[in-house]
Design a protein around this motif. Structure first.
Motif, PDB file in Angstrom:
ATOM      1  N   ARG A 147     -11.001 -10.904  21.653  1.00 54.75           N
ATOM      2  CA  ARG A 147     -11.894 -10.918  22.805  1.00 54.75           C
ATOM      3  C   ARG A 147     -12.533  -9.548  23.035  1.00 54.75           C
ATOM      4  N   ASP A 148     -11.712  -8.490  23.023  1.00 57.27           N
ATOM      5  CA  ASP A 148     -12.215  -7.163  23.358  1.00 57.27           C
ATOM      6  C   ASP A 148     -13.175  -6.627  22.302  1.00 57.27           C
ATOM      7  N   LEU A 149     -12.881  -6.891  21.026  1.00 57.92           N
ATOM      8  CA  LEU A 149     -13.702  -6.363  19.942  1.00 57.92           C
ATOM      9  C   LEU A 149     -14.773  -7.341  19.480  1.00 57.92           C
ATOM     10  N   GLU A 150     -14.738  -8.546  20.036  1.00 60.69           N
ATOM     11  CA  GLU A 150     -15.674  -9.612  19.641  1.00 60.69           C
ATOM     12  C   GLU A 150     -15.586  -9.867  18.129  1.00 60.69           C
ATOM     13  N   LEU A 151     -14.359 -10.032  17.672  1.00 58.93           N
ATOM     14  CA  LEU A 151     -14.079 -10.303  16.257  1.00 58.93           C
ATOM     15  C   LEU A 151     -13.278 -11.604  16.175  1.00 58.93           C
ATOM     16  N   PRO A 152     -13.938 -12.759  16.194  1.00 57.94           N
ATOM     17  CA  PRO A 152     -13.218 -14.040  16.256  1.00 57.94           C
ATOM     18  C   PRO A 152     -12.396 -14.347  15.016  1.00 57.94           C
ATOM     19  N   GLU A 153     -12.706 -13.737  13.860  1.00 59.15           N
ATOM     20  CA  GLU A 153     -11.967 -14.032  12.633  1.00 59.15           C
ATOM     21  C   GLU A 153     -10.819 -13.054  12.394  1.00 59.15           C
ATOM     22  N   LEU A 154     -10.563 -12.169  13.337  1.00 62.40           N
ATOM     23  CA  LEU A 154      -9.477 -11.202  13.187  1.00 62.40           C
ATOM     24  C   LEU A 154      -8.157 -11.927  12.945  1.00 62.40           C
ATOM     25  N   SER A 155      -7.356 -11.388  12.010  1.00 65.10           N
ATOM     26  CA  SER A 155      -6.098 -12.045  11.643  1.00 65.10           C
ATOM     27  C   SER A 155      -5.069 -10.985  11.272  1.00 65.10           C
ATOM     28  N   PRO A 156      -3.788 -11.156  11.641  1.00 62.41           N
ATOM     29  CA  PRO A 156      -2.782 -10.144  11.309  1.00 62.41           C
ATOM     30  C   PRO A 156      -2.416 -10.172   9.832  1.00 62.41           C
ATOM     31  N   ALA A 157      -2.276  -9.005   9.230  1.00 60.18           N
ATOM     32  CA  ALA A 157      -1.788  -8.912   7.852  1.00 60.18           C
ATOM     33  C   ALA A 157      -0.269  -9.002   7.809  1.00 60.18           C
ATOM     34  N   HIS A 158       0.386  -8.746   8.936  1.00 56.86           N
ATOM     35  CA  HIS A 158       1.844  -8.838   9.064  1.00 56.86           C
ATOM     36  C   HIS A 158       2.127  -8.978  10.552  1.00 56.86           C
ATOM     37  N   ARG A 159       3.378  -8.954  10.941  1.00 57.91           N
ATOM     38  CA  ARG A 159       3.721  -9.144  12.347  1.00 57.91           C
ATOM     39  C   ARG A 159       4.765  -8.137  12.788  1.00 57.91           C
ATOM     40  N   LEU A 160       4.764  -7.891  14.094  1.00 57.62           N
ATOM     41  CA  LEU A 160       5.829  -7.145  14.761  1.00 57.62           C
ATOM     42  C   LEU A 160       6.421  -8.042  15.837  1.00 57.62           C
ATOM     43  N   ASP A 161       7.727  -7.925  16.060  1.00 59.01           N
ATOM     44  CA  ASP A 161       8.341  -8.647  17.169  1.00 59.01           C
ATOM     45  C   ASP A 161       7.657  -8.263  18.477  1.00 59.01           C
ATOM     46  N   ARG A 162       7.677  -9.168  19.431  1.00 55.82           N
ATOM     47  CA  ARG A 162       7.066  -8.898  20.734  1.00 55.82           C
ATOM     48  C   ARG A 162       7.641  -7.641  21.374  1.00 55.82           C
ATOM     49  N   VAL A 163       8.943  -7.415  21.208  1.00 53.22           N
ATOM     50  CA  VAL A 163       9.581  -6.287  21.896  1.00 53.22           C
ATOM     51  C   VAL A 163       9.524  -4.994  21.094  1.00 53.22           C
ATOM     52  N   THR A 164       8.912  -5.021  19.922  1.00 56.85           N
ATOM     53  CA  THR A 164       8.766  -3.819  19.098  1.00 56.85           C
ATOM     54  C   THR A 164       7.347  -3.297  19.223  1.00 56.85           C
ATOM     55  N   GLY A 165       7.202  -1.979  19.412  1.00 56.90           N
ATOM     56  CA  GLY A 165       5.883  -1.377  19.491  1.00 56.90           C
ATOM     57  C   GLY A 165       5.507  -0.698  18.183  1.00 56.90           C
ATOM     58  N   GLY A 166       4.235  -0.268  18.094  1.00 61.25           N
ATOM     59  CA  GLY A 166       3.831   0.555  16.966  1.00 61.25           C
ATOM     60  C   GLY A 166       2.714  -0.017  16.125  1.00 61.25           C
ATOM     61  N   VAL A 167       2.639   0.447  14.877  1.00 64.53           N
ATOM     62  CA  VAL A 167       1.502   0.189  14.005  1.00 64.53           C
ATOM     63  C   VAL A 167       1.460  -1.276  13.572  1.00 64.53           C
ATOM     64  N   LEU A 168       0.294  -1.897  13.799  1.00 64.02           N
ATOM     65  CA  LEU A 168       0.052  -3.275  13.402  1.00 64.02           C
ATOM     66  C   LEU A 168      -1.298  -3.325  12.700  1.00 64.02           C
ATOM     67  N   VAL A 169      -1.337  -3.946  11.506  1.00 61.19           N
ATOM     68  CA  VAL A 169      -2.548  -4.005  10.682  1.00 61.19           C
ATOM     69  C   VAL A 169      -3.130  -5.413  10.751  1.00 61.19           C
ATOM     70  N   LEU A 170      -4.435  -5.508  11.011  1.00 60.94           N
ATOM     71  CA  LEU A 170      -5.131  -6.794  11.061  1.00 60.94           C
ATOM     72  C   LEU A 170      -6.366  -6.736  10.172  1.00 60.94           C
ATOM     73  N   THR A 171      -6.746  -7.892   9.637  1.00 58.95           N
ATOM     74  CA  THR A 171      -7.939  -7.974   8.806  1.00 58.95           C
ATOM     75  C   THR A 171      -9.090  -8.560   9.611  1.00 58.95           C
ATOM     76  N   VAL A 172     -10.310  -8.094   9.311  1.00 58.13           N
ATOM     77  CA  VAL A 172     -11.485  -8.462  10.096  1.00 58.13           C
ATOM     78  C   VAL A 172     -12.113  -9.761   9.611  1.00 58.13           C
ATOM     79  N   ARG A 173     -12.172  -9.949   8.281  1.00 54.09           N
ATOM     80  CA  ARG A 173     -12.916 -11.071   7.701  1.00 54.09           C
ATOM     81  C   ARG A 173     -11.995 -11.955   6.862  1.00 54.09           C
ATOM     82  N   PRO A 174     -12.208 -13.257   6.870  1.00 52.15           N
ATOM     83  CA  PRO A 174     -11.368 -14.128   6.041  1.00 52.15           C
ATOM     84  C   PRO A 174     -11.398 -13.765   4.566  1.00 52.15           C
ATOM     85  N   GLU A 175     -12.524 -13.224   4.080  1.00 54.64           N
ATOM     86  CA  GLU A 175     -12.649 -12.912   2.652  1.00 54.64           C
ATOM     87  C   GLU A 175     -11.670 -11.847   2.179  1.00 54.64           C
ATOM     88  N   VAL A 176     -11.198 -10.980   3.072  1.00 53.36           N
ATOM     89  CA  VAL A 176     -10.298  -9.897   2.658  1.00 53.36           C
ATOM     90  C   VAL A 176      -8.858 -10.137   3.114  1.00 53.36           C
TER      91      VAL A 176
END
Length: 332
Positions: free
Chosen positions: A147-176
């Motif tokens: 919503r904030d970045l207006e990137l509807p195809e954004l998808s996580p490359a991995h996950r963090l538990d809800r109670v864990t903070g820190g670095v989270l990597v997401l991909t912008v486009r389905p092709e990558v």
């Protein structure tokens, strides 16, 4: 992390499943697979129409389901609207938008660490789910960022538990999406965490902890069980300091700052491995003993943070490293 190969092998393309409904307001449509239509036994349910089954499956949502069908907002796998007369067909797939629940806002913001045409890397706060799940739908990192970045195809490359903070990597486009998710699946990513826990002066550290972890679907906690190890973590004690006891906790105690480097990525792996050493992570309400915490109680975050992530970019071949400066509450 294994060294990069000298020859470039193009990443294998993953087939992206067709989604007949686009992401709306940051949320994917829900896919419903229709079951077998009765088995001939007494009392086995049978449905004449798709709507009959949906009402049976989600009885509390009957008025909204009928509205959605009337508005053409329920579709089949080809994107064709399901009507009130559409015949039930076992194993068919239908898609619809579920109304998200009313949620308490997690009162912490997401910091963007890096962004380009392929990746968004963020510092996820504690208490914020990575993806929509259970009671946390809009209050998830994925939906907020879409919503904030207006990137509807954004998808996580991995996950963090809800109670864990820190670095989270997401991909912008389905092709990558596939190449980056494969990095994590094939353990070609170096992930370093930090945690705060008690100190056992008799414990020989650093050490590698290996165990077999079993997690049953629908069960909140995971368990270490006998058998061949399927998880591995390096545990290092970085620093120690005295800590004043809380009310009724007796004498002062010593806390330690630990560097945790998982080689595998099993559910709750670092929390289980620290607990197995007799060093449960501070404010862990799952291990060693579960105790309930209100969903709106943000006062005692789990003292575990994903400090850094490093990998060779599967598209450019560049070395990538992302790190957060997020402090741990008990180790300011």
């Amino acid at each position: 992390m294994p060294p990069p190969t000298t020859s470039h092998v193009p990443p294998r393309r993953r087939r992206i499943p067709f989604q007949p409904l686009p992401v709306r307001d940051g949320l994917n449509a829900t896919r419903v697979v229709l079951p077998a239509n009765g088995d001939g036994s007494v009392g086995a349910p049978r449905w004449e129409t798709v709507l009959d089954h949906l009402v049976h499956r989600f009885p509390d949502d009957e008025p909204r389901l009928r509205e959605k069908v009337a508005a053409g907002e329920v579709v089949d796998h080809l994107g064709r609207p399901v009507t009130a007369e559409t015949a039930f067909a076992q194993h068919a797939r239908v898609f619809l938008y579920r109304d998200p629940p009313v949620e308490t806002r997690v009162p912490f913001e997401i910091e963007i660490l890096y962004q380009d045409d392929d990746l968004v890397v963020v510092d996820k706060p504690h208490f914020l789910a990575s993806i929509p799940r259970g009671a946390f739908i809009a209050e998830s990192a994925l939906v907020r960022l879409r919503r904030d970045l207006e990137l509807p195809e954004l998808s996580p490359a991995h996950r963090l538990d809800r109670v864990t903070g820190g670095v989270l990597v997401l991909t912008v486009r389905p092709e990558v999406r596939g190449p980056y998710q494969t990095l994590f699946a094939e353990r070609r990513v170096t992930k370093v965490y930090e945690a705060v826990a008690g100190v056992d002066p008799t414990l020989d550290l650093p050490r590698v902890v290996r165990s077999r972890i079993h997690k049953e679907r629908g069960v909140m906690r995971a368990f270490e069980v006998p058998g061949e190890p399927n998880s591995e973590s390096l545990v290092e004690l970085v620093d120690t300091r005295g800590a004043a006891p809380g009310p009724g906790q007796g004498a002062p105690r010593t806390l330690g700052l630990y560097r945790l480097t998982p080689h595998t990525g099993k559910t709750h792996q670092l929390r289980l491995h620290m607990n197995s050493l007799g060093l449960p992570i501070l404010h862990d309400n799952f291990y060693p003993t579960f105790y309930d915490v209100r969903p709106d109680d943000f006062s005692r975050p789990l003292q575990l943070v994903s400090r850094s992530i490093e990998f060779v970019d599967p598209l450019s071949g560049e070395q990538r490293r992302f790190e957060t400066t997020r402090p741990l509450q008990e180790w300011p």
